[in-house]
Each structure stands twice: as structure tokens, then as C-alpha cells.
Scaffold this motif. Sequence first.
Motif, mmCIF file in Angstrom:
data_model
loop_
_atom_site.group_PDB
_atom_site.id
_atom_site.type_symbol
_atom_site.label_atom_id
_atom_site.label_comp_id
_atom_site.label_asym_id
_atom_site.label_seq_id
_atom_site.Cartn_x
_atom_site.Cartn_y
_atom_site.Cartn_z
ATOM 1 N N PRO A 207 -8.530 10.721 -31.258
ATOM 2 C CA PRO A 207 -7.591 11.841 -31.050
ATOM 3 C C PRO A 207 -6.803 11.762 -29.750
ATOM 4 N N GLY A 208 -7.343 11.091 -28.730
ATOM 5 C CA GLY A 208 -6.670 11.051 -27.441
ATOM 6 C C GLY A 208 -5.668 9.937 -27.271
ATOM 7 N N GLN A 209 -5.528 9.047 -28.286
ATOM 8 C CA GLN A 209 -4.597 7.939 -28.113
ATOM 9 C C GLN A 209 -3.161 8.449 -28.102
ATOM 10 N N MET A 210 -2.295 7.708 -27.436
ATOM 11 C CA MET A 210 -0.922 8.163 -27.220
ATOM 12 C C MET A 210 -0.190 8.440 -28.525
ATOM 13 N N THR A 211 -0.395 7.601 -29.524
ATOM 14 C CA THR A 211 0.333 7.742 -30.779
ATOM 15 C C THR A 211 -0.096 8.963 -31.580
ATOM 16 N N ARG A 212 -1.174 9.637 -31.161
ATOM 17 C CA ARG A 212 -1.632 10.842 -31.852
ATOM 18 C C ARG A 212 -1.146 12.120 -31.178
ATOM 19 N N GLN A 213 -0.425 11.992 -30.064
ATOM 20 C CA GLN A 213 0.027 13.169 -29.339
ATOM 21 C C GLN A 213 1.283 13.756 -29.976
ATOM 22 N N ASP A 214 1.442 15.087 -29.833
ATOM 23 C CA ASP A 214 2.555 15.789 -30.484
ATOM 24 C C ASP A 214 3.916 15.269 -30.040
ATOM 25 N N ALA A 215 4.030 14.881 -28.763
ATOM 26 C CA ALA A 215 5.332 14.467 -28.237
ATOM 27 C C ALA A 215 5.677 13.017 -28.560
ATOM 28 N N TYR A 216 4.755 12.275 -29.135
ATOM 29 C CA TYR A 216 4.975 10.842 -29.344
ATOM 30 C C TYR A 216 6.185 10.573 -30.228
ATOM 31 N N ASP A 217 6.306 11.285 -31.340
ATOM 32 C CA ASP A 217 7.379 11.006 -32.302
ATOM 33 C C ASP A 217 8.757 11.433 -31.805
ATOM 34 N N VAL A 218 8.796 12.242 -30.753
ATOM 35 C CA VAL A 218 10.082 12.728 -30.255
ATOM 36 C C VAL A 218 10.935 11.579 -29.719
ATOM 37 N N LEU A 219 10.308 10.688 -28.944
ATOM 38 C CA LEU A 219 11.046 9.592 -28.317
ATOM 39 C C LEU A 219 10.868 8.246 -29.018
ATOM 40 N N GLU A 220 9.943 8.167 -29.959
ATOM 41 C CA GLU A 220 9.649 6.868 -30.570
ATOM 42 C C GLU A 220 10.870 6.221 -31.232
ATOM 43 N N PRO A 221 11.678 6.950 -31.970
ATOM 44 C CA PRO A 221 12.859 6.297 -32.570
ATOM 45 C C PRO A 221 13.797 5.691 -31.527
ATOM 46 N N GLU A 222 14.006 6.401 -30.415
ATOM 47 C CA GLU A 222 14.893 5.874 -29.384
ATOM 48 C C GLU A 222 14.265 4.694 -28.661
ATOM 49 N N ALA A 223 12.945 4.745 -28.437
ATOM 50 C CA ALA A 223 12.260 3.623 -27.793
ATOM 51 C C ALA A 223 12.351 2.372 -28.657
ATOM 52 N N ARG A 224 12.166 2.532 -29.956
ATOM 53 C CA ARG A 224 12.260 1.393 -30.872
ATOM 54 C C ARG A 224 13.690 0.841 -30.913
ATOM 55 N N ARG A 225 14.652 1.737 -30.916
ATOM 56 C CA ARG A 225 16.052 1.290 -30.954
ATOM 57 C C ARG A 225 16.400 0.498 -29.693
ATOM 58 N N HIS A 226 15.938 0.990 -28.553
ATOM 59 C CA HIS A 226 16.193 0.287 -27.295
ATOM 60 C C HIS A 226 15.548 -1.097 -27.312
ATOM 61 N N ALA A 227 14.290 -1.169 -27.718
ATOM 62 C CA ALA A 227 13.595 -2.452 -27.732
ATOM 63 C C ALA A 227 14.218 -3.419 -28.735
ATOM 64 N N TRP A 228 14.609 -2.897 -29.897
ATOM 65 C CA TRP A 228 15.234 -3.737 -30.918
ATOM 66 C C TRP A 228 16.548 -4.321 -30.397
ATOM 67 N N ASN A 229 17.365 -3.478 -29.761
ATOM 68 C CA ASN A 229 18.622 -3.957 -29.192
ATOM 69 C C ASN A 229 18.388 -4.949 -28.062
ATOM 70 N N TYR A 230 17.362 -4.698 -27.257
ATOM 71 C CA TYR A 230 17.019 -5.633 -26.185
ATOM 72 C C TYR A 230 16.685 -7.006 -26.752
ATOM 73 N N GLY A 231 15.853 -7.049 -27.779
ATOM 74 C CA GLY A 231 15.504 -8.324 -28.394
ATOM 75 C C GLY A 231 16.693 -9.032 -28.996
ATOM 76 N N ARG A 232 17.554 -8.274 -29.674
ATOM 77 C CA ARG A 232 18.748 -8.868 -30.279
ATOM 78 C C ARG A 232 19.683 -9.432 -29.216
ATOM 79 N N SER A 233 19.898 -8.655 -28.155
ATOM 80 C CA SER A 233 20.829 -9.089 -27.111
ATOM 81 C C SER A 233 20.283 -10.261 -26.317
ATOM 82 N N LEU A 234 18.987 -10.240 -26.029
ATOM 83 C CA LEU A 234 18.384 -11.349 -25.287
ATOM 84 C C LEU A 234 18.466 -12.634 -26.101
ATOM 85 N N ARG A 235 18.165 -12.544 -27.368
ATOM 86 C CA ARG A 235 18.244 -13.725 -28.234
ATOM 87 C C ARG A 235 19.668 -14.258 -28.293
#
Length: 250
Positions: A207-235
Amino acid sequence: MITVVIASRLREDRLDYLTAMHASLTRQSVPWEAVIALDGASPDRLPDPLAQDSRVRTLALPRPVGAACARNLALAHVRTRYTNWADDDDEFTDDAMSVRLNILESTGVGWCAGWSEDRHPDGSTTLWRCPAPPGRHEAGDVWTYWKSPADTIPIGPTTILAHTDLVRAAPMGGLVQGEDYCAALGVTSLAPGILLPQPVYRYRKHPGQMTRQDAYDVLEPEARRHAWNYGRSLRAALRARDTSAAAGVV
């Protein structure tokens, strides 16, 4: 040979998990060290098994700075050839270090990773096969298995054992979550590596892991988008550099 870098606030509900992580390290058959970045926590709270182990060193940060910053600051204290990120509530399989170290030493690639398992509260485990397939991957190819930011990340960040210089060149991203996505894409974009078809890491479900916290899903889409763009641009940048070099362009 290997340093495991962990960030922890030494929260009461995670101390037993941290002790279990340490126990999983003691079962490894190759030499290792651990650097634990205490993210605003007092070293006095470190569990006795870790405090008494000379292979465990701590970096006490005077105030909480967040996992990404804490991990990156601890990276400066690594003194071994290879580095592995880890979380304070997870654990390694017994042969995690030896099988990946053997690949690194015998092939000369920059990184070696494996599959992971989810460890459930009852002790059972469920295997997670990452989207990137087993085998050798050239620099930048792992990102191609992350088809969309909404999809599962292509490789488990904490399953990666890599040359320390490579990890320092591609450390944790400056995010409050998803920073390890950037680290994984950075390492796999800068050097070729090998993914093994066997689990090397266990993610503890609780229950205490980060992905189980209420606020996790709020920023997750933006975090994934940033990381995905970072990987694409670096490549793309690295491929453009290689193309220019092959054409003799300075």
C-alpha cells in the motif's frame, strides 16, 4: 565490482523492506557495495544490519530533495566499475549480479538487464516481461519498443546493470516521478546492451509504494510523455551525429 544506489527517507513502514533489500544483496556471489542517499533522514534510523555492514555507505542529505536528486547526488560517491539503481522497498534475485556481470565482462557491451517480478504481499511473484525482447540491442533501439507514451515502458530501469561512466552520462531525469524512465532510455541510447530472458529484480507490491498513492496518476501521463520524447530526441540526435561523421561532416 558493483555499486547499488538507493534513495530512502527511512520511513518506518519501509525499514523492513530496506532490510530485505540488503539481505538480497548479501546473497549475491560477486563483490558489491551500496550507497544509500538519505533523503532528509537521519543516519541513526538506518536498520542495524545495514549500519553494521562495511559495504554499505550513506550520503546524508540535510533536507528532502526528492528521489531523482538524491540518487544523482549519491552517484558521485560510486567507486566501482558498474552501477545499478534500486528502490528501498524492492529486492534482487539471488543471481542478479553474477549473471549480468558475466555478460558485461565477456561481451564488452555497456549495459545488461533482465526481466522483473512483482512480489505480492503473500510472497508470491508474477513475472513481467518488458516490451523490449531478449537479446542484444544496439544503442537507441530499446526506445523503439515504446510505441506510445501511454504504453508500458520498454525496459525495467532497476533491472539494468551498466558501466558507471555510462550511468553518470545518463543519470536520473529531473522529474518528481518517472525519472527512472529517463535514466533507462539514456543508458540504452548511449551504448549497446543485452537483455536476458530471466528475472533479476523484484518489485514489492504494498500500500505504501509510490504507484499506489492517490496523486500518482495525476502526473504520470506527463512524466511518460516527457521521457518518451527524451528517448526519441536523444536517439535522433545520436543518429544524426553518426550520419554526419560517416559523411565526413565536421
